[in-house]
Design a protein around this motif. Structure first.
Motif, PDB file in Angstrom:
ATOM      1  N   MET A  35       0.865  -1.025   0.080  1.00 24.01           N
ATOM      2  CA  MET A  35      -0.053   0.092   0.056  1.00 24.01           C
ATOM      3  C   MET A  35       0.793   1.328  -0.037  1.00 24.01           C
ATOM      4  N   ARG A 189      -1.404   1.033  12.530  1.00 25.37           N
ATOM      5  CA  ARG A 189      -1.907  -0.126  13.329  1.00 25.37           C
ATOM      6  C   ARG A 189      -1.547  -1.367  12.343  1.00 25.37           C
ATOM      7  N   TYR A 190      -1.301  -2.680  12.940  1.00 28.76           N
ATOM      8  CA  TYR A 190      -0.887  -3.761  12.306  1.00 28.76           C
ATOM      9  C   TYR A 190      -2.237  -4.509  11.964  1.00 28.76           C
ATOM     10  N   ALA A 191      -1.813  -5.275  10.788  1.00 30.92           N
ATOM     11  CA  ALA A 191      -3.258  -5.814  10.298  1.00 30.92           C
ATOM     12  C   ALA A 191      -3.102  -7.351  11.245  1.00 30.92           C
ATOM     13  N   THR A 192      -4.308  -7.683  11.739  1.00 30.91           N
ATOM     14  CA  THR A 192      -4.664  -9.038  12.555  1.00 30.91           C
ATOM     15  C   THR A 192      -5.078 -10.016  11.749  1.00 30.91           C
ATOM     16  N   LEU A 193      -4.953 -11.173  12.343  1.00 33.52           N
ATOM     17  CA  LEU A 193      -5.654 -12.467  11.674  1.00 33.52           C
ATOM     18  C   LEU A 193      -7.248 -12.358  11.692  1.00 33.52           C
ATOM     19  N   MET A 194      -7.750 -11.826  13.055  1.00 36.00           N
ATOM     20  CA  MET A 194      -9.012 -11.653  13.214  1.00 36.00           C
ATOM     21  C   MET A 194      -9.560 -10.751  11.814  1.00 36.00           C
ATOM     22  N   ILE A 196      -8.046 -10.010   8.911  1.00 35.56           N
ATOM     23  CA  ILE A 196      -8.166 -10.849   7.865  1.00 35.56           C
ATOM     24  C   ILE A 196      -9.219 -11.852   7.525  1.00 35.56           C
ATOM     25  N   LYS A 197      -9.752 -12.387   8.708  1.00 32.74           N
ATOM     26  CA  LYS A 197     -10.757 -13.259   8.490  1.00 32.74           C
ATOM     27  C   LYS A 197     -12.100 -12.420   8.426  1.00 32.74           C
ATOM     28  N   LYS A 200     -12.577 -11.237   4.655  1.00 32.41           N
ATOM     29  CA  LYS A 200     -12.956 -12.037   3.722  1.00 32.41           C
ATOM     30  C   LYS A 200     -14.714 -11.848   3.339  1.00 32.41           C
TER      31      LYS A 200
ATOM     32  N   PHE B 263      -8.460 -17.594  17.583  1.00 35.02           N
ATOM     33  CA  PHE B 263      -7.422 -16.507  17.532  1.00 35.02           C
ATOM     34  C   PHE B 263      -6.442 -16.764  18.579  1.00 35.02           C
ATOM     35  N   THR B 366      -3.170 -10.088  20.410  1.00 28.24           N
ATOM     36  CA  THR B 366      -2.767  -9.639  19.153  1.00 28.24           C
ATOM     37  C   THR B 366      -3.295 -10.031  18.070  1.00 28.24           C
ATOM     38  N   ASN B 367      -3.846 -11.180  17.943  1.00 25.00           N
ATOM     39  CA  ASN B 367      -4.674 -11.800  16.595  1.00 25.00           C
ATOM     40  C   ASN B 367      -5.920 -10.979  16.500  1.00 25.00           C
ATOM     41  N   THR B 368      -6.344 -10.376  17.698  1.00 28.52           N
ATOM     42  CA  THR B 368      -7.686  -9.631  17.694  1.00 28.52           C
ATOM     43  C   THR B 368      -7.576  -8.113  17.630  1.00 28.52           C
ATOM     44  N   PHE B 380       5.662  -5.431  13.966  1.00 29.48           N
ATOM     45  CA  PHE B 380       4.822  -6.060  12.910  1.00 29.48           C
ATOM     46  C   PHE B 380       4.818  -5.356  11.431  1.00 29.48           C
ATOM     47  N   ASN B 381       4.667  -4.061  11.629  1.00 27.29           N
ATOM     48  CA  ASN B 381       4.765  -3.433  10.262  1.00 27.29           C
ATOM     49  C   ASN B 381       6.053  -3.602   9.421  1.00 27.29           C
ATOM     50  N   GLU B 384       5.942  -7.014   7.847  1.00 27.07           N
ATOM     51  CA  GLU B 384       4.953  -7.148   6.956  1.00 27.07           C
ATOM     52  C   GLU B 384       5.648  -6.162   5.685  1.00 27.07           C
ATOM     53  N   LEU B 467      -1.008 -14.043  11.899  1.00 31.11           N
ATOM     54  CA  LEU B 467      -0.942 -13.689  10.233  1.00 31.11           C
ATOM     55  C   LEU B 467       0.264 -13.353  10.089  1.00 31.11           C
TER      56      LEU B 467
END
Lengths: 265, 658
Positions: A35, A189-194, A196-197, A200, B263, B366-368, B380-381, B384, B467
């Motif tokens: 991005m 902010r960082y992208a999170t698994l939640m 990304i899910k 979808k 998560f 973290t995942n949430t 994390f950035n 990435e 992720l």
């Protein structure tokens, strides 16, 4: 508040770049995309405004299918839905200059009637810095560029604008408005698994550029006012200076150079 | 009945005189038998009232989807070693450990004694302590009761000792959060002592009212003891054998996430049966706290409290709750202070696996997106955008590879040399790579580096960002597969661990080894110094506890001189403070872990500190610089080996320089 953020997918900052055979653009094979940096900050501003005041964040991006990845990333970070103005290949959009692209963007978001449209200050690849302000003109909205901070004030906005040489300008303007955002004033902010899910299941409306043009012939690419003539890799040059004297003197000299010659602090 | 023969038949030697049997309590009236039955029922009901609740919470927790009851041989061995032999209990704290072991062994010995004891109350004579007839009863009454008596003596002395320790010596790690003493432990200790004393006394008194009274005293102790077990930390008596048997099977085994709603440990509904079982198994011994580098340097993290926090959560809210696990019961700040050094999990005597719990809680945060940390977000950035933890341009790695003339891996070489973020970008890490490359060249080993290499994802993994971790692991696995890499060697224990174990979730990683293992195989070809330098080797957590490699790096460190050991070494080694992604987070609370550890190493009087991990290295470099100028030299084992090679060829070096 309904906020639209225009984002662009650009070659990764550290991508090893080769010039393509026509010397008109870079060879896109083997290049990874991400991005556009100031767009990422625009998105962050939008998300923070939504968190503070409620509303909706919609991202819009013009680009080929690969731009979908960047759109997903924006949705994963918290945008609610997206509009993908999809070109059929890598070259279709190259026929447009900044005005042409801004026209396409304006046409695709006009019906949304957003309160605020944010874009990055400029793109990392072309660096024209025009799309945002032309978009404002086409939408008939007030705009301000190089924005570091947005605050909601009454029915409008109070924004902080970066000028040169460490000067800033405070501006108040009414909404709806268009702002182009400067990088670096907030934390991404960082992208999170939640995220990304969840992304979808979020809506991405794909509009083919060709379809949009077919519906409105005035969007056809005209002879571009700006033409990219040739692309070259930057010429590298190195100069090394040894700063002598006591550590205190050397440090003082270094600070002065960083401040006034290199202008990084 | 047979007590009269107690001293008259010394046919089994001076100490074990036979037959030794508990005094016959005589006959029991119907009323006594009914009373006994009622009391037993009452005791069992009181036991079940609590135990049933705990069992229900365990069974109603989410199933562990990745758990497989395989490796039965290893499970049986762990059970034998850790439960039956009490190896972990004894190894870390020999004296109290042995005392505990004697109490435990006495309990085992008393299984039959107690059964027989209760049966006597109903007029049964299971083991023939009253009527010696048949060889079984004779064998039992000749040997078993006497043996049980010996255990009873050992147990009584041990429990008395443990009582004194808990209530008078009061080691800090036994303390509860409010520094209260655990009074129920005192009551339990008293009951155990009384059980043993009444048994021993019954061996000495003759039948009659005394024997009858002792029988009842012993019985009442037993019936009070039973319901106390599930109501106190003594629940570990029942649960921990299961906890140890049903372990995840390997150290710091972080389970894969399942489906779209998983998560990590976000709320009670995410607690799996293993986690709940472990939470209820905690015996609050505080070994985890005693060894925790964070807790020892003034952080709020206390691994024991993390486990007990989960237990309180389960007690109050149960395993189906949607209430976040981090909040009232456990602190997010504490969980993110963990260096994942694994000292807690390594020595826990009841089989609690702290790392899957702590990393699980981090994953949940973290995942949430619930974990908001400036440094964490930046890391994390960087991972990435730049695919390395230092956030530098990949071009910087290219430049280093070119400057060092490192060959690119093309399938013709034996090893793929994994640079890692530290080796590829950090100046100090690069020095280690350069030295290791010199040694590899000296040894004639063929190697190449990948043209593009991304972080293994270790810091993201430990900080719970699945992720980023997945993206990095998958990209790397693909690159390695494309290049047909068969063997990787790395200077970084974190890379080694992550490649070998954590990547398995996403594919089959190539064989990987740490450079200490490679160098140790070639030890004979490396020149030994005959200087009298004293070298102390610091065991990196991810090489020692995580990989069980202790001797290989020592064999290389000893090239420089004679080895000395720090007070905490090998499996008890103390973390440098960098693990678990903490190297990339902000300033620590309290004392810096690295300063603490550096002082421990300096205190050995060594002139050289041998390191085997680029993270330890950079932590100690800063710590030593802060402590003053008489610091010992800090060298990676690859640098030690390279220095020896150089020292052995002074003529050539001098010649080439001219």
């Amino acid at each position: 508040m309904k906020i639209i953020v225009a984002i662009k997918q650009v070659p990764e900052r550290d991508a090893r770049i080769r010039i393509d055979s026509g010397n008109k653009w870079i060879d896109l094979e083997d290049v990874e995309f991400s991005m556009n940096e100031s767009d990422a900050y625009a998105l962050e501003e939008a998300l923070q405004l939504k968190e503070a005041h409620g509303g909706e964040v919609i991202v819009v991006s013009a680009g080929p299918e690969r731009a979908g990845k960047t759109i997903r990333e924006a949705l994963a970070k918290g945008a609610d839905r997206a509009i993908h103005l999809q070109s059929s290949d890598e070259t279709e959009l190259a026929a447009y200059d900044a005005l042409g692209v801004a026209r396409l963007l304006a046409a695709s978001i006009q019906d949304e009637k957003a309160d605020l449209v944010l874009t990055g200050l400029q793109s990392d690849d072309l660096g024209l810095g025009q799309t945002g302000v032309i978009l404002a003109e086409l939408l008939g909205l007030p705009h301000a560029s190089l924005i570091l901070k947005i605050e909601v004030a009454g029915n409008g906005l109070k924004v902080l604008r970066e000028l040169e040489d460490g000067w800033f300008q405070h501006i108040e303007l009414a909404t709806p408005a268009v702002l182009t955002i400067q990088s670096g004033n907030t934390k991404l902010r960082y992208a999170t698994l939640m995220g990304i899910k969840k992304a979808k299941t979020k809506e991405v409306r794909v509009i083919a550029v060709a379809d949009l043009v077919a519906s409105d012939p005035s969007l056809k690419p005209t002879a571009p006012s700006v033409v990219l003539d040739q692309v070259k890799l930057p010429h590298k040059q190195r100069s090394t200076q040894l700063l002598g004297g006591s550590p205190a003197e050397a440090a003082a000299a270094l600070v002065e150079k960083l401040q006034f010659e290199v202008r990084v602090i | 009945m047979y007590v009269s023969t107690f001293l008259s038949l010394p046919s089994y030697g001076a100490f074990l005189v036979s037959p030794i049997v508990p005094a016959d309590p005589g006959t029991f009236s119907i009323i006594e038998k009914v009373l006994l039955a009622v009391l037993i029922m009452l005791s069992v009901v009181l036991f079940w009232l609590r135990f049933g609740v705990v069992l229900d919470k365990i069974l109603k927790s989410r199933r562990d989807p990745s758990f497989r009851l395989t490796h039965l041989g290893k499970r049986a061995w762990d059970f034998f070693s850790e439960v039956i032999c009490q190896s972990k209990v004894i190894r870390q704290r020999p004296l109290p450990g042995l005392a505990h072991a004697f109490v435990f062994w006495a309990f085992l010995a008393f299984a039959l004694v107690t059964t027989n004891h209760v049966a006597t109350g109903f007029g049964l004579d299971l083991l023939g302590s009253r009527n010696r007839s048949g060889w079984v009863s004779i064998a039992f009454s000749d040997v078993y009761f006497g043996l049980a008596g010996l255990f009873a003596v050992a147990c009584a002395i041990s429990i008395a000792g443990l009582f004194v320790r808990r209530f008078f010596a009061r080691p800090t790690w036994l303390a509860r959060p409010d520094h209260e003493l655990s009074y129920e432990s005192g009551v339990i200790a008293g009951l155990i002592f009384a059980l043993m004393a009444t048994y021993l006394a019954s061996l000495y008194v003759g039948s009659g009212p005394w024997a009858h009274g002792l029988w009842w005293a012993h019985t009442l102790c037993l019936l009070v003891f039973l319901p106390l077990v599930p109501h106190t930390k003594h629940l570990h008596l029942v649960l921990s054998p299961f906890t140890i048997f049903f372990s995840r099977g390997s150290f710091s085994a972080i389970p894969p996430l399942e489906g779209d709603e998983d998560f990590g440990l976000v709320a009670g509904k995410d607690l799996t049966q293993l986690v709940t079982l472990q939470a209820y198994s905690c015996v609050e011994c505080g070994r985890c706290t005693e060894h925790c580098p964070a807790n020892n340097t003034g952080k709020i993290l206390n691994p024991k409290e993390v486990v007990l926090g989960l237990r309180s959560y389960l007690n109050d809210l149960g395993p189906a709750s949607e209430e976040p696990l981090l909040g009232k019961y456990n602190s997010q700040e504490a969980v993110f202070e963990c260096t994942t050094c694994g000292a807690c999990e390594f020595q826990c005597p009841v089989g609690i696996e702290h790392l899957p719990i702590i990393v699980g809680l981090r994953r949940g945060a973290t995942n949430t997106g619930a974990w908001e940390d400036d440094y964490g977000g930046k890391l994390f950035n960087a991972l990435e955008r730049n695919s390395n933890a230092l956030g530098m341009s990949a071009l910087e790695r290219d430049k280093f590879v070119q400057k060092q003339e490192l060959p690119i891996f093309d399938g013709s070489q034996e090893y793929c040399l994994w640079l890692g973020c530290m080796g590829g970008y950090d100046p100090r890490g690069r020095e280690i790579i350069s030295s290791f490359v010199e040694v590899m060249r000296h040894l004639g080993a063929t190697f190449g580096v990948l043209r593009k290499e991304k972080c293994t994802g270790d810091p993201a993994r430990r900080l719970g960002n699945d992720l980023v971790f997945q993206q990095l692991a998958e990209a790397n696995l693909e690159a390695l597969q494309q290049q047909k890499v068969k063997k990787i060697v790395s200077i970084c224990p974190h890379c080694v661990r992550t490649i070998q174990e954590d990547w398995k979730e996403f594919g089959l990683p190539p064989e990987v080894e740490h450079h200490s293992e490679f160098l140790a195989r070639h030890r004979a070809e490396l020149p030994q110094s005959n200087s009298n330098e004293k070298v102390v080797f610091h065991d990196p957590c991810y090489l020692g506890r995580y990989r069980n490699v202790y001797d290989e790096p020592r064999s290389i460190a000893s090239l420089a001189g004679s080895l000395v050991e720090a007070e905490r070494s090998r499996e008890r080694s103390f973390c440098c403070g960098a693990g678990g992604g903490l190297a990339f987070l902000g300033e620590e609370q309290g004392e810096r872990v690295s300063h603490n550890r550096a002082q421990q190493l300096v205190a050995t009087g060594a002139t050289t500190i041998g390191a085997a991990c680029p993270f330890c290295n950079t932590m100690f470099r800063d710590a030593l610089a802060a402590s003053g100028d008489n610091s010992p030299r800090l060298l990676d084992i690859a640098q030690i080996a390279a220095n020896q090679i150089k020292a052995a060829q002074p003529a050539q070096v001098a010649a080439s320089e001219n």
